[in-house]
Design a protein around this motif. Structure first.
Motif, PDB file in Angstrom:
ATOM      1  N   GLY A   1      91.710 -25.706 -15.506  1.00  0.00           N
ATOM      2  CA  GLY A   1      93.040 -26.331 -14.871  1.00  0.00           C
ATOM      3  C   GLY A   1      93.065 -26.150 -13.206  1.00  0.00           C
ATOM      4  N   ALA A   2      94.366 -26.745 -13.103  1.00  0.00           N
ATOM      5  CA  ALA A   2      94.590 -26.450 -11.437  1.00  0.00           C
ATOM      6  C   ALA A   2      94.487 -24.723 -10.972  1.00  0.00           C
ATOM      7  CB  ALA A   2      95.959 -27.045 -11.186  1.00  0.00           C
ATOM      8  N   ASN A   3      93.688 -24.638  -9.920  1.00  0.00           N
ATOM      9  CA  ASN A   3      93.567 -23.291  -9.228  1.00  0.00           C
ATOM     10  C   ASN A   3      94.285 -23.475  -7.716  1.00  0.00           C
ATOM     11  OD1 ASN A   3      92.017 -21.323  -7.696  1.00  0.00           O
ATOM     12  ND2 ASN A   3      91.983 -20.556  -9.629  1.00  0.00           N
ATOM     13  N   LEU A   4      95.353 -22.484  -7.826  1.00  0.00           N
ATOM     14  CA  LEU A   4      95.956 -22.630  -6.669  1.00  0.00           C
ATOM     15  C   LEU A   4      95.025 -22.064  -5.537  1.00  0.00           C
ATOM     16  CD1 LEU A   4      98.553 -22.634  -5.099  1.00  0.00           C
ATOM     17  CD2 LEU A   4      99.012 -20.490  -5.462  1.00  0.00           C
TER      18      LEU A   4
ATOM     19  N   VAL B   1      98.281 -32.149  -3.710  1.00  0.00           N
ATOM     20  CA  VAL B   1      96.734 -31.687  -4.254  1.00  0.00           C
ATOM     21  C   VAL B   1      96.525 -30.508  -5.027  1.00  0.00           C
ATOM     22  CG1 VAL B   1      94.360 -31.046  -3.224  1.00  0.00           C
ATOM     23  CG2 VAL B   1      95.822 -32.899  -2.215  1.00  0.00           C
ATOM     24  N   VAL B   2      97.138 -29.189  -4.650  1.00  0.00           N
ATOM     25  CA  VAL B   2      96.965 -28.033  -5.264  1.00  0.00           C
ATOM     26  C   VAL B   2      97.417 -28.010  -6.755  1.00  0.00           C
ATOM     27  CG1 VAL B   2      98.137 -25.845  -5.371  1.00  0.00           C
ATOM     28  CG2 VAL B   2      97.384 -26.665  -3.251  1.00  0.00           C
ATOM     29  N   ALA B   3      98.395 -28.660  -6.930  1.00  0.00           N
ATOM     30  CA  ALA B   3      98.891 -28.912  -8.482  1.00  0.00           C
ATOM     31  C   ALA B   3      98.036 -29.767  -9.262  1.00  0.00           C
ATOM     32  CB  ALA B   3     100.178 -29.131  -8.679  1.00  0.00           C
TER      33      ALA B   3
ATOM     34  N   VAL C   1      91.478 -31.882  -9.465  1.00  0.00           N
ATOM     35  CA  VAL C   1      90.647 -31.368  -8.135  1.00  0.00           C
ATOM     36  C   VAL C   1      90.184 -30.106  -8.660  1.00  0.00           C
ATOM     37  CG1 VAL C   1      91.009 -30.145  -5.905  1.00  0.00           C
ATOM     38  CG2 VAL C   1      92.521 -32.323  -6.686  1.00  0.00           C
ATOM     39  N   SER C   2      90.596 -29.071  -9.294  1.00  0.00           N
ATOM     40  CA  SER C   2      89.913 -27.837  -9.754  1.00  0.00           C
ATOM     41  C   SER C   2      89.008 -28.402 -10.809  1.00  0.00           C
ATOM     42  CB  SER C   2      90.806 -26.908 -10.000  1.00  0.00           C
ATOM     43  OG  SER C   2      91.707 -26.488  -9.022  1.00  0.00           O
ATOM     44  N   GLN C   3      89.372 -28.953 -11.669  1.00  0.00           N
ATOM     45  CA  GLN C   3      88.442 -29.431 -12.799  1.00  0.00           C
ATOM     46  C   GLN C   3      87.171 -30.129 -12.474  1.00  0.00           C
ATOM     47  OE1 GLN C   3      90.968 -31.822 -15.243  1.00  0.00           O
ATOM     48  NE2 GLN C   3      91.808 -30.189 -16.280  1.00  0.00           N
TER      49      GLN C   3
ATOM     50  N   THR D   1      89.652  -8.335 -13.947  1.00  0.00           N
ATOM     51  CA  THR D   1      91.092  -8.226 -13.778  1.00  0.00           C
ATOM     52  C   THR D   1      91.573  -9.995 -14.067  1.00  0.00           C
ATOM     53  OG1 THR D   1      92.976  -7.943 -12.759  1.00  0.00           O
ATOM     54  CG2 THR D   1      91.041  -8.615 -11.337  1.00  0.00           C
ATOM     55  N   ASP D   2      92.714  -9.984 -14.757  1.00  0.00           N
ATOM     56  CA  ASP D   2      93.307 -11.289 -14.771  1.00  0.00           C
ATOM     57  C   ASP D   2      94.563 -11.308 -14.013  1.00  0.00           C
ATOM     58  OD1 ASP D   2      95.047  -9.677 -15.993  1.00  0.00           O
ATOM     59  OD2 ASP D   2      95.164 -10.714 -17.864  1.00  0.00           O
ATOM     60  N   ASN D   3      94.547 -10.257 -12.866  1.00  0.00           N
ATOM     61  CA  ASN D   3      95.773 -10.310 -11.999  1.00  0.00           C
ATOM     62  C   ASN D   3      95.687 -11.559 -10.938  1.00  0.00           C
ATOM     63  OD1 ASN D   3      96.935  -9.607  -9.014  1.00  0.00           O
ATOM     64  ND2 ASN D   3      98.200  -8.191 -10.709  1.00  0.00           N
ATOM     65  N   ILE D   4      96.675 -12.404 -10.972  1.00  0.00           N
ATOM     66  CA  ILE D   4      96.644 -13.569 -10.179  1.00  0.00           C
ATOM     67  C   ILE D   4      96.471 -13.440  -8.529  1.00  0.00           C
ATOM     68  CG2 ILE D   4      99.268 -13.925  -9.905  1.00  0.00           C
ATOM     69  CD1 ILE D   4      98.885 -16.823 -10.120  1.00  0.00           C
ATOM     70  N   TYR D   5      97.053 -12.270  -8.316  1.00  0.00           N
ATOM     71  CA  TYR D   5      96.857 -12.082  -6.753  1.00  0.00           C
ATOM     72  C   TYR D   5      95.523 -11.675  -6.498  1.00  0.00           C
ATOM     73  CZ  TYR D   5     101.989 -12.217  -6.890  1.00  0.00           C
ATOM     74  OH  TYR D   5     103.377 -12.306  -7.340  1.00  0.00           O
ATOM     75  N   LEU D   6      95.063 -10.792  -7.234  1.00  0.00           N
ATOM     76  CA  LEU D   6      93.525 -10.228  -7.022  1.00  0.00           C
ATOM     77  C   LEU D   6      92.601 -11.313  -7.181  1.00  0.00           C
ATOM     78  CD1 LEU D   6      93.557  -6.471  -8.617  1.00  0.00           C
ATOM     79  CD2 LEU D   6      93.994  -7.272  -6.450  1.00  0.00           C
ATOM     80  N   THR D   7      92.624 -12.005  -8.175  1.00  0.00           N
ATOM     81  CA  THR D   7      91.701 -13.253  -8.518  1.00  0.00           C
ATOM     82  C   THR D   7      91.824 -14.162  -7.385  1.00  0.00           C
ATOM     83  OG1 THR D   7      93.334 -14.271  -9.712  1.00  0.00           O
ATOM     84  CG2 THR D   7      91.653 -12.878 -11.040  1.00  0.00           C
ATOM     85  N   SER D   8      93.103 -14.489  -6.927  1.00  0.00           N
ATOM     86  CA  SER D   8      93.240 -15.681  -5.917  1.00  0.00           C
ATOM     87  C   SER D   8      92.665 -14.957  -4.463  1.00  0.00           C
ATOM     88  CB  SER D   8      94.514 -16.268  -5.822  1.00  0.00           C
ATOM     89  OG  SER D   8      94.939 -16.589  -6.999  1.00  0.00           O
ATOM     90  N   LEU D   9      92.931 -13.815  -4.145  1.00  0.00           N
ATOM     91  CA  LEU D   9      92.613 -13.326  -3.028  1.00  0.00           C
ATOM     92  C   LEU D   9      90.980 -13.255  -2.949  1.00  0.00           C
ATOM     93  CD1 LEU D   9      95.197 -10.940  -2.349  1.00  0.00           C
ATOM     94  CD2 LEU D   9      94.745 -12.599  -1.026  1.00  0.00           C
TER      95      LEU D   9
END
Length: 405
Positions: free
Chosen positions: A315-318, A301-303, A307-309, A89-97
């Protein structure tokens, strides 16, 4: 960036180990005269063994946590989880959770496994543990479910608002957390019922005195309950929890067995004192300041793509950014613990005085000594450790304050 983040994490770990070392240096220190009667010689030797064993346990626990976090960072495991979940999935909610939740779940399981030794070996060895393996397991499941609902819900709301209003989410979430804190105060008696069985306190002298104390202080509550804490531990406690119509008084059954009525009334008067003195509200500004600092740090930091790289992301990952913020803020939180604990210790003195005025100095001193005696409490903490970690003053200082005219 990668080295800096790992360096900050290791500095925080070294500082915590340093605090353990300072505690170790106070082993066998002279006991202050006003608390020498808490333990006899045999009991004091037992307290020293208990303290020494828990120090070793805390160090091992700390090192296990270090290995776990370093594995996450050095092996880019968050990014590995991100790549794996993106196959489905590429759903941002599922991937982030997913990439946020899996490490948290793994850490909870690891903490629980380590905690088994603390509960069923150390606590058992010193006569504190009454928990059965089944109770321990179901407590873990309950804690996991509550954490999943609360943390998962808050994080999902943060994602939703971030995708809706962008960077304004950091301001919005400040007010959301204010409401959340009030909500948790309101439902705290319900949370206690998840883990303990509460039965109404039997009619009798103690109940009559508690009700008279409530009338005297103007503290209105829903009910007085006996809490079946003895199914988990022999340690003593009481609480005055809730908000508004949910206010509830709870007395651990272990306390009812091992303390006199006057001692119980002092402990309960202490808890009511926190409520009547408005200590939760007085602590709120500092708590909100801490949370504001966390949100400000997250804003910057989040943006930041760097940091994520640094850990494999393009790129930035929340979600990963929030994880890094928690690491970077650890030293800041350690510093902010100083004013927070200082304020908390001040409130404890005030609550002790409130309880003493409702009962007597003798009842207050006897109650505190009983609490320390039954929990093998540390009578000689290092002053620097007290400043950094203790939300309650050392026993000798509390006794001195109560006995002071």
């Amino acid at each position: 960036m990668r080295i800096a983040i790992i360096g900050v994490f290791l500095v925080s770990v070294l500082f915590r180990l340093f605090l353990n070392y300072l505690t170790y240096t106070r082993m066998n220190a002279p006991v202050p005269n006003n608390v020498k009667d808490v333990f006899d010689n045999e009991k004091y030797e037992k307290e020293q063994r208990y303290k020494r064993e828990y120090l070793r346990f805390n160090i091992v626990d700390e090192l296990i946590g270090v290995v776990f976090v370093l594995a996450l960072l050095l092996l880019n495991l968050h990014f590995g989880l991100y790549e794996w979940i993106n196959r489905f999935t590429d759903n941002i909610y599922l991937t982030s959770l997913f990439i946020m939740g899996i490490p948290i779940v793994a850490a909870m399981i690891l903490d629980t496994i380590v905690g088994i030794y603390g509960t069923f070996v150390i606590e058992e060895r010193y006569g504190f543990n009454k928990t059965t393996p089944a109770t321990y397991f179901f407590d873990f499941l309950k804690s996991f479910a509550i954490s999943a609902v609360l943390m998962g819900g808050l994080f999902s709301l943060f994602l939703l608002l971030y995708n809706t209003i962008g960077e304004w989410v950091f301001i919005a979430f400040f007010f959301i957390m204010m409401i959340f804190q009030v909500f948790m105060l309101f439902i705290s008696p319900l949370m206690i019922r998840v883990f303990y069985k509460l039965t109404p306190l039997e009619d009798g002298s103690l109940k009559d005195k508690i009700q008279a104390m409530a009338v005297q202080t103007g503290y209105k509550f829903k009910a007085i309950y006996k809490v079946d804490a003895s199914k988990r531990s022999t340690k003593l406690n009481a609480f005055a929890a809730g908000f508004g119509k949910t206010k509830t008084i709870g007395l651990f059954d272990t306390m009812l067995d091992k303390m006199t009525e006057d001692e119980i009334l002092f402990v309960l008067g202490h808890e009511i004192g926190h409520a009547k003195k408005g200590h939760i509200l007085k602590s709120a500004p500092l708590s909100l300041l801490v949370f504001g600092i966390m949100l400000a740090a997250a804003y910057f930091v989040v943006a930041m793509p760097e940091v994520s790289q640094a850990f494999g992301f393009a790129g930035a990952n929340l979600a990963f950014g929030i994880y890094v913020v928690a690491i970077l803020l650890e030293p800041v939180m350690q510093v902010l613990q100083i004013p927070s604990n200082t304020l908390s210790r001040k409130h404890e003195y005030e609550a002790d005085k409130f309880g003493k005025d409702l009962t007597s100095p003798a009842a207050g001193v006897a109650a505190l000594k009983t609490l320390y005696r039954e929990s093998l409490g540390n009578l000689t903490p290092h002053p620097f450790v007290v400043m950094m970690e203790y939300s309650h003053p050392p026993l000798t200082d509390r006794v001195s304050a109560i006995e002071r005219k």
